[in-house]
Scaffold this motif. Structure first.
Motif, short mmCIF file in Angstrom:
data_model
loop_
_atom_site.label_atom_id
_atom_site.label_comp_id
_atom_site.label_asym_id
_atom_site.label_seq_id
_atom_site.Cartn_x
_atom_site.Cartn_y
_atom_site.Cartn_z
N VAL A 1 2.54 -15.36 21.38
CA VAL A 1 1.25 -15.77 20.81
C VAL A 1 0.95 -17.20 21.23
N LEU A 2 1.97 -18.07 21.12
CA LEU A 2 1.78 -19.47 21.52
C LEU A 2 1.41 -19.55 22.99
N MET A 3 2.14 -18.80 23.84
CA MET A 3 1.88 -18.85 25.28
C MET A 3 0.48 -18.34 25.59
N ALA B 1 -4.79 -19.46 27.54
CA ALA B 1 -6.24 -19.38 27.38
C ALA B 1 -6.86 -20.78 27.41
N SER B 2 -6.08 -21.79 27.02
CA SER B 2 -6.60 -23.15 27.00
C SER B 2 -6.36 -23.88 28.31
N LYS C 1 -15.45 -15.47 30.69
CA LYS C 1 -15.11 -16.84 31.08
C LYS C 1 -14.18 -17.55 30.11
N GLY C 2 -14.48 -17.41 28.83
CA GLY C 2 -13.74 -18.17 27.81
C GLY C 2 -12.23 -17.99 27.87
N HIS C 3 -11.78 -16.84 28.30
CA HIS C 3 -10.33 -16.56 28.29
C HIS C 3 -9.89 -16.00 29.64
N PRO C 4 -9.73 -16.85 30.62
CA PRO C 4 -9.47 -16.36 31.99
C PRO C 4 -8.00 -16.02 32.26
N ALA D 1 -6.20 -16.08 19.04
CA ALA D 1 -5.04 -15.24 19.33
C ALA D 1 -4.63 -14.47 18.08
N THR D 2 -4.70 -15.13 16.92
CA THR D 2 -4.33 -14.47 15.68
C THR D 2 -5.40 -13.45 15.28
N ARG D 3 -6.66 -13.85 15.46
CA ARG D 3 -7.76 -12.99 15.04
C ARG D 3 -7.83 -11.72 15.87
N LEU D 4 -7.41 -11.83 17.14
CA LEU D 4 -7.51 -10.67 18.01
C LEU D 4 -6.46 -9.61 17.68
N ARG D 5 -5.41 -10.02 17.00
CA ARG D 5 -4.32 -9.11 16.68
C ARG D 5 -4.75 -7.78 16.09
#
Lengths: 281, 281, 281, 281
Positions: free
Chosen positions: A145-147, A152-153, B278-281, A243-247
């Motif tokens: 999740v962290l990775m 993504a950032s 785009k936001g999450h490539p 990442a958490t919300r997409l779970r």
């Protein structure tokens, strides 16, 4: 770590070796992993102790012997791993294959370059492999999740780093001109080092502005660093939240396969089966 | 950077010049950008090296020559850019036009004021122009998200900075009265510098409280700075979350034009066309 | 600031005085506010300059005279303000009434206690009053959002501060026992000061652990401070997000009075009237 | 603190003792708690003062006597508590039971090991018990929200700490090789201490890189620490947001028992009863 069950057919010895070395489900496999964990930790502690002058003088020989014993053990393990997999070259090129080589190389390097054995601490990376035996398997899920959040950032963080380095170049040069070599700002690279130390709020204090103008510029840089500090934190927060919300969307009910459960759902909303609530254990 | 396609009609030479200098789609344009990127980086490194005393003594003349060569190259490039656009005055007044002048001015200034050539590091800003050739174009989109977030937080950040400066004035004066010149708090401006160093958690340690009362006031200021540090971080986090959340509303499906897709949608919910995520490539 | 329109009926002089002093809508009122802003800034700069030894020696008399001129001006203004309002006692007890007295008191105190005039910097608080003339009125709205967020976090922040102080007591004592007076940890209060300096990541470096055990305890404290630092930031982020999120619910459409608009709505979803989009200017 | 009402039936004395010592609803119980609060604070201040050399020389005997008086008082209180509960062993094993013993033990230890009485500051933990009398009961609710958030982040924080320690091992060794004992990086453990001081942005400045390569590695480590700092903050923010968001689901209307109220609801959406709006007081 590779779909081992298909790689090891009925070839007898290789299959057994694979089960022991690469898996932790059987008693033999688990014992192997625990022994490996102990050996890695001991070898790292030995390298650390050897760097302490007073310990080296007293136990130098014992540590030297221990270092070579661990190197031989890890080299043997590496050879066994190569034998246990079907395509040794693939393993040798994988992340853990490279780490395994790096974990024994410095000992041989130290014959030519004394002191190189300190690089043996890279063995710390081998610990990643034995996480599972400590029932830390779910930690790897968390690390993922962290990775995901960090990956993504990536683009935002690159922009951020370029901005930080540009500010370091400009402000470092400014301080070099304002304070000059007399106050420790010897040259632009050194001033850039100071600018990064200041912007990251580390503030060693080995170089500090002495003139009023320099202190003013430093104050501006600090408040700027303050605001800049907020950007990576904000980025990671937002991505972690995503990442958490997409779970829930990717988690299907083990009972009926229904998706789209709420963030705090503990039971499937269609059939009532208990959901595997990894996020909040 | 400016709608170049309309600015360059069939005027032959100017149109070709414009394509090479301002665009990176043709081989010639790309070669030009790569050469420019190299020249900018080399010239910045040269300025940095010149500031290192030992390097200057040995290679001083070479660096001096290099500096002037780069200045002439960039001056020529600036003249060509002015010739390539239809309205040179508009370009000269634009952000990049000003940066281009700043990138050559310090060399001439250094004839009158020795040392001014260090200001040449402002050339680092020119790198912004050549981002696209490194296929970093999408980074600019990310930078825009960051800028949107920062701009939306402008008012809150101003309130925050006014609060920080007011606290620095009041606490700096308090420490000046408590500790006094004997312990390094020579005057109020210097005490304000200390207060900012402390509140931003930089903590150089060049000035530190020595009395018990001073250490108590400093502890209060630190815990206050702790809480204050949370405000800009929180602001940027919230605005970044908003900036990210607003994205789906502005992103139309390339297939049918439908809007309002979920944050994590990869396909159009109306026609199933893949969305540009785009936001999450 | 106070519903002035009802307080000033047809009493002629008082009404005019009130309009000039308390409001900024008329030319006279605006001129008064601008003059006041200038006077406050000048008086603060004068106090700061007086604290600089070299300036005091050269311009000491001029600064002394300026200080008393400003004191007389602000005292006169205070009397006028008392005359301009209907219930002077209410004003004297209000926040700004108290600040007005604090802004002139130190001058008189300095006759008895030399040095007390440095407290005049409290005049910086008077600047809050003249925010509106700089068209910074909307900043106060932002400050209110921040204050709401902080007030909502009050209980959590108290818990947090109690936790930080308890850790400082326990870890400070531990370091006092481990390092002792020989390494700068003279007594428990001083060790607590060190613990706070370390936990807040300020890290002056005036006191540092010298023994291996002390450095280990310090490392634990730092990593703990790391995690603790995350708590106030998280609290304020969440509360800021709530404060921002609550906005649409409290914002009614100016056209039809409909509520519950989306966070990013620019137009009323019922009647299409443009919404006042304060949050993102 | 345990469902006391069922534990104390009509056994007379024990029931009365329990009401006084463990509850704060009756006047006698409240008086007991206030006296206890005062005694705890006084005893902590006494221990702190005793560590200050100048105070110890002058009031050493008085503080020594005070310390033993408080120890006897707290020991008596502990015995009374054991008598007041039905199952003394259960209490002795509980968190507060252990804290009570730790709060009197150091005095007896100091007879054998001089200096051990400093450990008496552990009495600060006893303050947790008397929170409720200060009407700080709702703070415990807040602390619980924080604890829930931290507990939910446990796995992520463990991953994070392992990552930080691994980086500290690798970067510390690198700096030990680059800078060496000549510049303060005496051995690997000490270099790891420096790496943690740097990554957490504390930056004492007791050990600093002196070589150009060392300063470059340090700059990389600082920028890395910058990004790493963002992770725990982001984690706690997200978990705090979740902990807050989950609240309405667990809060039932006191009137009709309806659940699922909005985050900002002040009244039950079914029957209009006012909701206990703890989150935002």
């Amino acid at each position: 770590m590779s779909s081992s069950s298909e790689q090891s057919p009925g070839e007898g010895f290789r299959a057994r070796l694979h089960t022991i070395i690469f898996e932790a489900d059987t008693p033999a496999g688990k014992a192997f992993d625990v022994a490996l964990l102990g050996a890695i930790l001991c070898s790292i502690v030995a390298v650390m102790l050897e760097s302490v002058a007073s310990v080296r003088q007293q136990y130098g020989l014992a540590l030297y012997v221990a270092e070579w014993v661990f190197t031989v053990v890890f080299a043997t393990e590496y050879v066994l791993r190569l034998m246990a997999v079907r395509r040794p070259l693939d393993y040798a090129r994988s992340f853990f294959g490279v780490v395994d080589v790096l974990a024994i190389l410095p000992s041989f390097l130290s014959i030519v370059f004394p002191g190189a054995q300190s690089l043996l601490v890279v063995r710390v990376l081998r610990l990643l492999r034995v996480f599972r035996i400590l029932k830390l398997g779910h930690l790897l899920g968390q690390a993922e999740v962290l990775m995901t959040a960090l990956r993504a950032s990536r683009a935002k963080i690159t922009v951020f780093l370029v901005a930080v380095l540009s500010i370091a170049v400009v402000m470092g040069t400014l301080m070099y001109l304002v304070e000059g070599p007399a106050h420790g700002f010897d040259n632009i690279p050194r001033s850039m080092y100071w600018a990064i130390v200041t912007m990251t709020t580390v503030g060693f204090g080995d170089i500090t502005p002495k003139t009023v103008l320099g202190q003013f510029v430093a104050s501006v840089l600090m408040l700027m660093g303050y605001g800049i500090l907020a950007v990576p934190t904000g980025i990671v927060s937002v991505e972690l939240a995503n990442a958490t919300r997409l779970r829930p969307d990717t988690q299907a009910c083990p009972g009926c396969g229904a998706q789209g459960h709420d963030l705090d759902a503990r039971f499937c909303k269609s059939c009532g089966t208990g959901l595997d609530w990894k996020g909040h254990p």
